[in-house]
Design an enzyme around this catalytic site. Structure first.
Site, short mmCIF file in Angstrom:
data_model
loop_
_atom_site.label_atom_id
_atom_site.label_comp_id
_atom_site.label_asym_id
_atom_site.label_seq_id
_atom_site.Cartn_x
_atom_site.Cartn_y
_atom_site.Cartn_z
CD GLU A 1 -1.64 -2.44 1.42
OE1 GLU A 1 -0.51 -2.63 1.91
OE2 GLU A 1 -2.43 -3.37 1.14
CG HIS B 1 -12.06 -7.40 6.21
ND1 HIS B 1 -11.17 -8.02 7.05
CD2 HIS B 1 -11.72 -7.79 4.96
CE1 HIS B 1 -10.34 -8.78 6.34
NE2 HIS B 1 -10.65 -8.65 5.07
#
Lengths: 363, 326
Positions: free
Chosen positions: B62, B131
């Site tokens: 990322e 999540h």
């Protein structure tokens, strides 16, 4: 995929001119011409003068800080000399000399060190990344710049600099990985000056050398005597040409030594011996090249005087740039945060403006 | 241009396609956005239509995704990058806080970064740990970033186009539980960044919400209408830079306000909005400004999620507490 062994660095670091100023018998590389070495020497003289002048300005309180590249000038000069105008350079905070060598005016280069803004030059105008202090983060920016150039079919090469300490950061890994996977025209130039402030190289890696890390990414790595500008130019030429030809990125480890402390705020007597520092005086990048060029009768008294004079011009520019008290505008704190200042910040600037007005009235 | 019924996912997909079509300097990358079309299918079909140069997969990194996007934006491109889930964006946080947010300011405007970081956020999908987070406060607290969250498919289309066209970097927080919600989308409608919007008129109390909480606020408003209360709902849309003018004008018109957001309440965007409204609307308030948020706990596991998430009932309880008698 290339033969992995071909990606490994040479068994010993590349050295074309030894510390005595003698050519070595390494015939694998094209030796830079006398003309090019003379030009490099002129740059080294200026580079050394910049380091000395900036360190002096710190002692005089005219610069807040100066991370000196004293002793590392061969690296600083070679990276700038190996690039075209349309290429990009991404420096670290210690590479002020390289930034000036690349063509950024000395007065613009030291804005951050002077303390009046975070940086002083337009990255796009000079194709030089900002000198900011987080480590290794700029390597990813370098990769992105190269990706954009490749996307547009340009022949741009990006030279991304970092130090030995930065090779431990995650962004170093990610940058080399992205560059290799996307086969991007970046040359990663690691200036191994043996210290990250007080922490020695042995605490940064257990790898045989930093150049050995390249094979893990599928790119070639080479290690060079970082105080030998001839070797640096020869190896950089290969790396830059290779990137420009579309062969992808490579890693160069230049082994040099940080002759001074991390900055004026550091006390290096706490972590290294004076005699270690002194041993490196004999390996000084200027001395060996001067010896060689004088022996070849390419460097004359006249030229030395000329080079010294040119160096003084830059030193004077640095003194000039730090001699005036600048007119700082507090509104600039609010102006550039966004392309257009939002209402939220309009209100805050008005509040500060009111404080300033009342302070001026009172005084 | 007539409107069509689309899911939010399809609306986002259309916005991306229209943006790539309109501007050759735009490109999309991230993990799994290419052949797979993204784990939520937001980039479905874009590689097939525009090619691998315009929509491609990156290594699983990322910080690398955001860092290279910065470099591309420095060199003439307009990257639109995807973080797979909001908690997975944390490895990129240094690049976002130290560089995405600061480069324009650092260079005195010489180098602007017209990039968009798309992040699916929030719960309500029964997702496992990491999540379902709501990380918008970290970004909203960082000057230089524009943080946006759409509440409907129309908003998703128009706000994403506006974010892509913006000269500033935008963190675009997409409420993942609304990806499959449907709504009318008219692609000719534009949305302005930095502007909140009154999405339901009312005169008794103002509910201020963004992203996934707008629908819950509207649900509470409808329920209250049956009880005879007139509830106004404001969709914040751009979390920062914040639209004090629209939000405060709305609160002054009713005299009562509740701020609603899914994120943990402490040191949250909801707290900031609550404080701003208190400060700027005090003389017009009949009652303290309340907020309805998630508890100050790590996001709940799937089977306990419904206890965590603010729902219409919790909002109505808050409305009920707003000093209605005398």
């Amino acid at each position: 995929m290339s033969d992995p062994l071909s990606l490994l660095p040479s068994p010993a670091q590349v050295e074309l001119l030894d510390e005595r100023g003698q050519l070595t018998d390494d015939d694998r590389f094209v030796r830079p011409s006398h003309e090019r070495l003379l030009s490099a020497y002129a740059s080294l003289v200026t580079a050394r003068r910049i380091n000395e002048q900036c360190s002096a300005l710190v002692r005089q309180g005219r610069l807040a800080v100066y991370p000196s590249s004293h002793g590392q000038e061969a690296c600083q000069v070679a990276v700038a000399a190996s690039l075209r105008d349309t290429d990009w350079l991404f420096p670290t905070y210690r590479d002020t000399v390289a930034v000036i060598e690349r063509g950024v005016p000395a007065s613009e280069t030291i804005v951050e060190l002077r303390g009046d803004w975070h940086m002083g030059y337009d990255p796009l105008a000079y194709r030089v990344g900002p000198q900011s202090t987080p480590l290794a983060t700029q390597l990813l920016h370098a990769v992105g710049v190269a990706q954009a150039a490749k996307f547009r079919g340009e022949s741009t090469v990006v030279l991304a600099m970092c130090g030995d300490g930065a090779t431990s950061e995650g962004d170093f890994h990610e940058a080399l990985n992205f560059a290799a996977v996307f086969k991007v025209p970046v040359v990663f130039f690691v200036q191994n000056n043996e210290f990250a402030i007080s922490v020695p190289l042995s605490r940064q890696t257990a790898a045989p050398s930093l150049a050995h890390k390249a094979v893990g990414y599928g790119m070639p790595g080479e290690r060079v005597d970082g105080n030998d500008v001839a070797a640096l130019l020869a190896v950089l030429d290969i790396a830059v040409d290779s990137a420009r030809a579309g062969d992808g990125p490579s890693l160069i480890e230049a082994h040099t030594y940080r002759m001074q402390a991390h900055t004026n705020a550091d006390d290096d007597t706490r972590y290294r011996e004076r005699k270690e520092v002194q041993r490196w005086i004999a390996r000084d990048p200027l001395t060996r090249l001067r010896t060689y060029l004088r022996a070849e009768q390419v460097l004359t008294d006249t030229l030395e005087a000329e080079f010294a004079e040119a160096a003084e011009v830059v030193a004077a520019e640095l003194r000039e740039a730090t001699s005036q008290d600048l007119d700082l505008d507090p509104e600039s704190l609010f102006t550039h945060v966004y392309a257009e200042r939002p209402a939220m910040l309009d209100a805050q600037w008005r509040m500060l403006q009111d404080e300033i007005d009342r302070t001026e009235v009172a005084s | 241009m007539s409107s069509q019924t689309l899911t939010m996912a399809a609306a986002l997909n259309l916005a991306l396609a229209d943006a790539l079509e309109a501007d050759p300097s735009t490109l999309i990358f991230g993990e799994d956005v290419g052949a797979l079309g993204g784990v939520f299918r937001i980039t479905d079909g874009l590689t097939a239509r525009f090619g691998e140069d315009r929509c491609f997969d990156t290594p699983l990194a990322e910080s690398g995704i955001v860092g290279t996007a910065i470099g591309m934006a420095m060199n003439g491109m307009r990257p639109i990058i995807e973080m797979q889930f909001d908690a997975f964006a944390y490895p990129a946080f240094e690049q976002i806080a130290s560089h995405v947010a600061k480069l324009g300011n650092r260079t005195r405007g010489a180098t602007r970064l017209p990039l968009v970081i798309r992040i699916p956020f929030g719960g309500g999908i029964g997702g496992v740990e990491h999540h379902c987070d709501s990380s918008e406060a970290y970004y909203a607290h960082t000057p230089g970033l524009t943080v946006v969250s759409p509440s409907t498919p129309q908003e998703a289309y128009s706000l994403l186009r506006a974010a892509i066209d913006s000269p500033d970097p935008v963190v675009f927080m997409e409420p993942k539980k609304l990806y499959w919600s449907k709504g009318e989308v008219d692609t000719s409608l534009t949305a302005e960044l930095r502007k909140a919007q009154v999405v339901r008129e009312g005169s008794d109390v103002t509910l201020i919400a963004y992203g996934p909480s707008v629908a819950i606020a509207l649900e509470a408003a409808e329920a209250q209408a049956a009880e005879g209360r007139s509830v106004q709902v404001v969709d914040v849309r751009t979390l920062t830079p914040f639209d004090d003018a629209t939000v405060c004008a709305a609160v002054r018109s009713t005299g009562r306000a509740v701020v609603i957001a899914e994120a943990q309440g402490f040191a949250s965007v909801a707290s900031e909005i609550q404080a701003r409204v208190f400060e700027q609307c005090f003389e017009h308030l009949e009652a303290p400004v309340r907020k309805v948020t998630g508890f100050d706990i790590p996001f709940a596991p799937p089977k306990l999620e419904h206890w965590y998430l603010p729902d219409a009932d919790r909002i109505i309880d808050a409305i009920d507490s707003l000093h209605w008698e005398g």
